[in-house]
Motif scaffolding. Structure first.
Motif, PDB file in Angstrom:
ATOM      1  N   ALA A 187       0.848  -1.192   0.000  1.00 46.16           N
ATOM      2  CA  ALA A 187       0.000   0.000   0.000  1.00 46.16           C
ATOM      3  C   ALA A 187       0.882   1.240   0.000  1.00 46.16           C
ATOM      4  CB  ALA A 187      -0.911  -0.001   1.222  1.00 46.16           C
ATOM      5  N   ILE A 188       0.616   2.149  -0.930  1.00 42.98           N
ATOM      6  CA  ILE A 188       1.373   3.396  -1.007  1.00 42.98           C
ATOM      7  C   ILE A 188       0.407   4.535  -1.324  1.00 42.98           C
ATOM      8  CG2 ILE A 188       3.488   2.256  -1.803  1.00 42.98           C
ATOM      9  CD1 ILE A 188       2.873   3.266  -4.607  1.00 42.98           C
ATOM     10  N   PRO A 189       0.741   5.760  -0.946  1.00 39.21           N
ATOM     11  CA  PRO A 189      -0.099   6.896  -1.354  1.00 39.21           C
ATOM     12  C   PRO A 189      -0.129   7.005  -2.878  1.00 39.21           C
ATOM     13  CG  PRO A 189       1.409   7.526   0.414  1.00 39.21           C
ATOM     14  CD  PRO A 189       1.841   6.167  -0.048  1.00 39.21           C
ATOM     15  N   LYS A 190      -1.285   7.253  -3.432  1.00 36.13           N
ATOM     16  CA  LYS A 190      -1.432   7.315  -4.885  1.00 36.13           C
ATOM     17  C   LYS A 190      -0.520   8.363  -5.522  1.00 36.13           C
ATOM     18  CE  LYS A 190      -6.072   5.439  -5.535  1.00 36.13           C
ATOM     19  NZ  LYS A 190      -7.466   5.714  -5.987  1.00 36.13           N
ATOM     20  N   LYS A 191      -0.206   9.420  -4.793  1.00 36.61           N
ATOM     21  CA  LYS A 191       0.624  10.481  -5.367  1.00 36.61           C
ATOM     22  C   LYS A 191       2.054  10.015  -5.647  1.00 36.61           C
ATOM     23  CE  LYS A 191       1.744  12.486  -0.836  1.00 36.61           C
ATOM     24  NZ  LYS A 191       1.684  13.714  -0.010  1.00 36.61           N
ATOM     25  N   SER A 228       3.311   7.052  -9.448  1.00 37.48           N
ATOM     26  CA  SER A 228       4.035   7.280 -10.701  1.00 37.48           C
ATOM     27  C   SER A 228       5.540   7.420 -10.501  1.00 37.48           C
ATOM     28  CB  SER A 228       3.490   8.540 -11.384  1.00 37.48           C
ATOM     29  OG  SER A 228       3.687   9.678 -10.556  1.00 37.48           O
ATOM     30  N   LYS A 229       5.963   7.581  -9.237  1.00 32.29           N
ATOM     31  CA  LYS A 229       7.386   7.792  -8.950  1.00 32.29           C
ATOM     32  C   LYS A 229       8.099   6.527  -8.487  1.00 32.29           C
ATOM     33  CE  LYS A 229       6.314  12.513  -7.484  1.00 32.29           C
ATOM     34  NZ  LYS A 229       6.392  13.491  -6.365  1.00 32.29           N
ATOM     35  N   TRP A 230       7.330   5.469  -8.246  1.00 35.85           N
ATOM     36  CA  TRP A 230       7.923   4.219  -7.763  1.00 35.85           C
ATOM     37  C   TRP A 230       7.619   3.100  -8.739  1.00 35.85           C
ATOM     38  CZ3 TRP A 230       5.594  -0.393  -5.648  1.00 35.85           C
ATOM     39  CH2 TRP A 230       6.535  -1.295  -5.131  1.00 35.85           C
ATOM     40  N   ASP A 231       8.626   2.370  -9.122  1.00 35.07           N
ATOM     41  CA  ASP A 231       8.463   1.297 -10.103  1.00 35.07           C
ATOM     42  C   ASP A 231       8.416  -0.042  -9.380  1.00 35.07           C
ATOM     43  OD1 ASP A 231       8.409  -0.417 -12.201  1.00 35.07           O
ATOM     44  OD2 ASP A 231      10.250   0.291 -13.162  1.00 35.07           O
ATOM     45  N   PRO A 240       8.241   7.394   0.457  1.00 44.16           N
ATOM     46  CA  PRO A 240       8.494   7.816   1.845  1.00 44.16           C
ATOM     47  C   PRO A 240       7.650   7.057   2.862  1.00 44.16           C
ATOM     48  CG  PRO A 240       8.276   9.719   0.405  1.00 44.16           C
ATOM     49  CD  PRO A 240       7.889   8.523  -0.404  1.00 44.16           C
ATOM     50  N   SER A 241       6.449   6.682   2.458  1.00 40.18           N
ATOM     51  CA  SER A 241       5.559   5.895   3.318  1.00 40.18           C
ATOM     52  C   SER A 241       5.014   4.721   2.517  1.00 40.18           C
ATOM     53  CB  SER A 241       4.387   6.747   3.828  1.00 40.18           C
ATOM     54  OG  SER A 241       4.826   7.760   4.690  1.00 40.18           O
ATOM     55  N   PHE A 242       5.045   3.545   3.111  1.00 34.30           N
ATOM     56  CA  PHE A 242       4.466   2.367   2.470  1.00 34.30           C
ATOM     57  C   PHE A 242       4.222   1.298   3.519  1.00 34.30           C
ATOM     58  CE2 PHE A 242       8.952   1.284   2.465  1.00 34.30           C
ATOM     59  CZ  PHE A 242       8.972  -0.082   2.702  1.00 34.30           C
ATOM     60  N   ALA A 243       3.448   0.285   3.139  1.00 34.52           N
ATOM     61  CA  ALA A 243       3.208  -0.890   3.982  1.00 34.52           C
ATOM     62  C   ALA A 243       3.143  -2.103   3.076  1.00 34.52           C
ATOM     63  CB  ALA A 243       1.919  -0.736   4.777  1.00 34.52           C
ATOM     64  N   MET A 258       5.947  -1.680   7.779  1.00 32.89           N
ATOM     65  CA  MET A 258       5.496  -0.349   7.365  1.00 32.89           C
ATOM     66  C   MET A 258       6.603   0.665   7.630  1.00 32.89           C
ATOM     67  SD  MET A 258       2.841   0.507  10.463  1.00 32.89           S
ATOM     68  CE  MET A 258       3.449   0.914  12.110  1.00 32.89           C
ATOM     69  N   GLU A 259       6.594   1.725   6.850  1.00 36.25           N
ATOM     70  CA  GLU A 259       7.577   2.795   7.011  1.00 36.25           C
ATOM     71  C   GLU A 259       6.920   4.144   6.760  1.00 36.25           C
ATOM     72  OE1 GLU A 259      11.226   2.404   4.882  1.00 36.25           O
ATOM     73  OE2 GLU A 259      11.598   0.353   5.564  1.00 36.25           O
ATOM     74  N   GLY A 260       7.490   5.174   7.364  1.00 31.64           N
ATOM     75  CA  GLY A 260       7.002   6.533   7.147  1.00 31.64           C
ATOM     76  C   GLY A 260       5.883   6.934   8.086  1.00 31.64           C
ATOM     77  N   LYS A 261       5.584   8.232   8.120  1.00 30.63           N
ATOM     78  CA  LYS A 261       4.532   8.749   8.989  1.00 30.63           C
ATOM     79  C   LYS A 261       3.167   8.166   8.650  1.00 30.63           C
ATOM     80  CE  LYS A 261       6.790  13.178   9.976  1.00 30.63           C
ATOM     81  NZ  LYS A 261       6.671  14.663   9.904  1.00 30.63           N
ATOM     82  N   GLY A 262       2.954   7.863   7.390  1.00 31.44           N
ATOM     83  CA  GLY A 262       1.666   7.300   6.986  1.00 31.44           C
ATOM     84  C   GLY A 262       1.603   5.790   7.076  1.00 31.44           C
ATOM     85  N   GLY A 263       2.666   5.165   7.611  1.00 30.96           N
ATOM     86  CA  GLY A 263       2.727   3.706   7.671  1.00 30.96           C
ATOM     87  C   GLY A 263       1.553   3.044   8.364  1.00 30.96           C
ATOM     88  N   PRO A 264       1.160   3.470   9.576  1.00 34.12           N
ATOM     89  CA  PRO A 264       0.042   2.824  10.271  1.00 34.12           C
ATOM     90  C   PRO A 264      -1.262   2.854   9.479  1.00 34.12           C
ATOM     91  CG  PRO A 264       1.314   4.143  11.813  1.00 34.12           C
ATOM     92  CD  PRO A 264       1.845   4.452  10.447  1.00 34.12           C
ATOM     93  N   LEU A 265      -1.563   3.992   8.855  1.00 32.58           N
ATOM     94  CA  LEU A 265      -2.791   4.080   8.061  1.00 32.58           C
ATOM     95  C   LEU A 265      -2.721   3.177   6.839  1.00 32.58           C
ATOM     96  CD1 LEU A 265      -5.536   5.335   7.458  1.00 32.58           C
ATOM     97  CD2 LEU A 265      -4.355   7.234   6.331  1.00 32.58           C
ATOM     98  N   LEU A 266      -1.554   3.105   6.208  1.00 32.44           N
ATOM     99  CA  LEU A 266      -1.383   2.238   5.044  1.00 32.44           C
ATOM    100  C   LEU A 266      -1.491   0.758   5.446  1.00 32.44           C
ATOM    101  CD1 LEU A 266       1.573   4.163   3.375  1.00 32.44           C
ATOM    102  CD2 LEU A 266      -0.781   4.026   2.513  1.00 32.44           C
TER     103      LEU A 266
END
Length: 421
Positions: A241-245, A248-251, A262-265, A326-334
C-alpha cells in the motif's frame, strides 16, 4: 526401546513410570498404516480438553495428520507405541528449515543463518499421561532433528498453557525465548473501507522476494527459502500500500532496486483454511444465540457496520498475514488499509471467518494492525533449546559460536513463517 511381555495395569503404570517407559516404542509415523490411529489420538485429546466446561479451540486437520508441517522443506512425525498391542498413544511433529538469527556476520554484509526445528503437535492420550511419554517424544524428536542438521529447536504455546511450558522448560531444558503477539480480527459481512488516496499494488513473487530480503534480512527467523514460501499455492499474494501520489514515482517492477516511497506498507496473505480448520466448543446457548443474532443483523443491515462475531462454532478457516512491515509517517494508516484489503478478500472466501497476524511484541507494525482484544493473545510464549554444537558455514568467518537462546533480541522484528502457525 525395551519391551516386556507382562501386562501392567494403568494404576501400576502411573506409580511405576520407569516400567511404563519400557513398554513404549517411539518411531517415525507411517502415513499408510498409522493415519487412523493418529486421528483417534487427536480426537480423544481434543474431547478431553473440551470437557471441563470452558470454551476450547478444537483443530480439524481435515484428514491429514501432518498437514500443519507438510508445506515445510523438511518435516516429520514420531508416534509412541504402547505395550504388546502396539497401540499408538501419542505423537509429536517438527519442521526443519534455515532462518536468520537477527545478527550480521563480521563483514557486515551477509546475515547469520542457522538451521532450526519447530516442534508442535505433542499429544498423549489422557489414559497414558504422567508416564513421561511427553518427555520421551520430545527427546526422540530432538534426536531426529539433530540428525537432519538442526542446531536449535523451539516451540510455541499460549502463556496460559502451564502444562506445556513446564514440560519443555522444567523437563526438557528449554528456555523462554520470545513473546510475540497474536492479533485476530473477525471477518464481517460488510466490507472494510480503503482510503481513496491509497493504492494497493500486488507484487510478483520475484519482486516480493527482493523487497522482503531487503527489509527483513536482519530480523529473527527470516527463512532462507523465502522464494519457495512466496511461490507456494497457499500464498494468495503479496501486497503493498502506497499513497497514490507516489504511484508514478515508484516502479514496483524493480522491487528493492527502486527507491521506496516515503511511506508504504507491505504484507502477504496465507490461506490456512485449505490446510486445517478451527472450531470453538463449550460455549453457553445464550452466547451462541447472541453471536448468531449479530451475524444476522450485519448481513441484513451492512450499512450499520455492526461488529458481528462470525460463526466460530462450526469448523472455520482463516487467512494468516505475514511479512508485515510499514515505514514513514503514513505507515500505520497504510497498514490498516492493507489489513482491510485482506479482510475483504476473506469476506469473499466462504468459510474464512478471521484474519490473523503474529508479530514481535515491540514491533512498530503492531500499531497498524486492527484486531479484537478478546480474540487476541498479548503473549505467545516461544521456548528454545540449543540442540548441539554443529558447525555452521559462517563459523570460520566469525570464529565464534553464540548461543541464540540466551542472547537478547537484536531487533524488535520477528518474521513469523505461516508454515509454523
Amino acid at each position: 526401546m525395551y519391551k516386556i511381555s507382562t501386562k501392567v495395569s494403568e494404576f501400576q503404570l502411573k506409580s511405576l513410570p520407569d516400567i511404563a517407559e519400557k513398554l513404549v516404542l517411539v518411531r517415525e509415523y507411517n502415513e499408510m498404516t498409522d493415519k487412523e490411529a493418529v486421528e483417534k489420538v487427536e480426537r480423544l485429546c481434543d474431547e478431553f480438553g473440551s470437557s471441563k466446561g470452558n470454551p476450547s479451540l478444537i483443530t480439524d486437520l481435515m484428514g491429514d495428520p501432518i498437514s500443519r508441517v507438510r508445506q515445510s522443506p523438511l518435516y516429520g512425525m514420531l508416534v509412541a507405541e504402547f505395550g504388546e498391542e502396539k497401540e499408538i498413544v501419542g505423537m509429536i511433529m517438527a519442521s526443519v528449515k534455515t532462518v536468520t538469527m537477527g545478527k550480521k556476520t563480521m563483514n557486515n554484509e551477509l546475515p547469520t543463518y542457522v538451521k532450526v526445528a519447530y516442534i508442535l503437535g505433542l499429544r498423549v492420550l489422557p489414559s497414558h499421561r504422567r508416564l513421561r511419554l511427553g518427555t520421551m517424544l520430545v527427546q526422540k524428536l530432538e534426536e531426529w532433528c539433530m540428525q537432519r542438521g538442526a542446531e536449535y529447536a523451539y516451540m510455541a504455546t499460549e502463556c496460559s498453557n502451564k502444562a506445556s511450558i513446564d514440560l519443555f522448560t522444567l523437563k526438557c531444558a528449554y528456555l523462554k525465548f520470545r513473546t510475540p503477539t497474536i492479533l485476530v480480527h473477525p471477518v464481517h459481512a460488510h466490507k472494510k473501507p480503503i482510503g481513496s488516496k491509497i493504492a494497493i499494488v500486488r507484487l510478483t513473487p520475484q519482486i516480493a522476494e527482493s523487497v522482503y530480503r531487503h527489509i527483513f534480512i536482519n530480523s529473527e527467523f527470516f527463512p532462507k527459502d523465502i522464494d519457495t514460501l512466496l511461490s507456494n499455492k497457499l500464498n494468495l499474494g503479496t501486497f503493498m500500500a502506497i499513497p497514490k501520489k507516489y504511484l508514478s514515482k515508484w516502479d514496483p517492477k524493480k522491487g528493492s532496486e527502486s527507491n521506496f516511497p516515503p511511506s508504504f506498507a507491505i504484507l502477504s496473505v496465507w490461506n490456512t483454511k485449505d490446510v486445517f480448520k478451527f472450531q470453538v466448543k463449550g460455549i453457553s446457548r445464550l452466547t451462541y444465540a447472541g453471536c448468531a443474532a449479530s451475524r444476522v443483523a450485519d448481513k441484513w443491515m451492512p450499512w450499520l457496520k455492526i461488529p458481528s462475531i462470525p460463526d466460530l462454532f462450526n469448523p472455520f478457516g482463516f487467512y494468516f498475514l505475514y511479512g508485515l512491515h510499514m515505514e514513514g509517517k503514513g505507515g500505520p494508516l497504510l497498514m490498516k488499509s492493507l489489513c482491510s484489503f485482506a479482510h475483504n478478500m476473506a469476506k469473499e472466501d466462504k468459510g474464512c471467518e478471521a484474519i490473523v497476524a503474529e508479530v514481535g511484541k515491540w514491533d512498530p507494525v503492531r500499531e497498524g494492525i486492527p484486531h479484537w482484544r478478546k480474540f487476541s493473545w498479548s503473549e505467545d510464549i516461544w521456548c528454545m533449546k540449543k540442540l548441539g554444537t554443529l558447525k555452521r558455514e559462517d563459523d570460520d568467518q566469525e570464529n565464534v559460536v553464540n548461543d541464540w537462546c540466551i542472547s537478547p533480541p537484536s531487533s524488535s522484528v520477528i518474521f513469523v513463517d505461516p508454515r509454523d502457525f
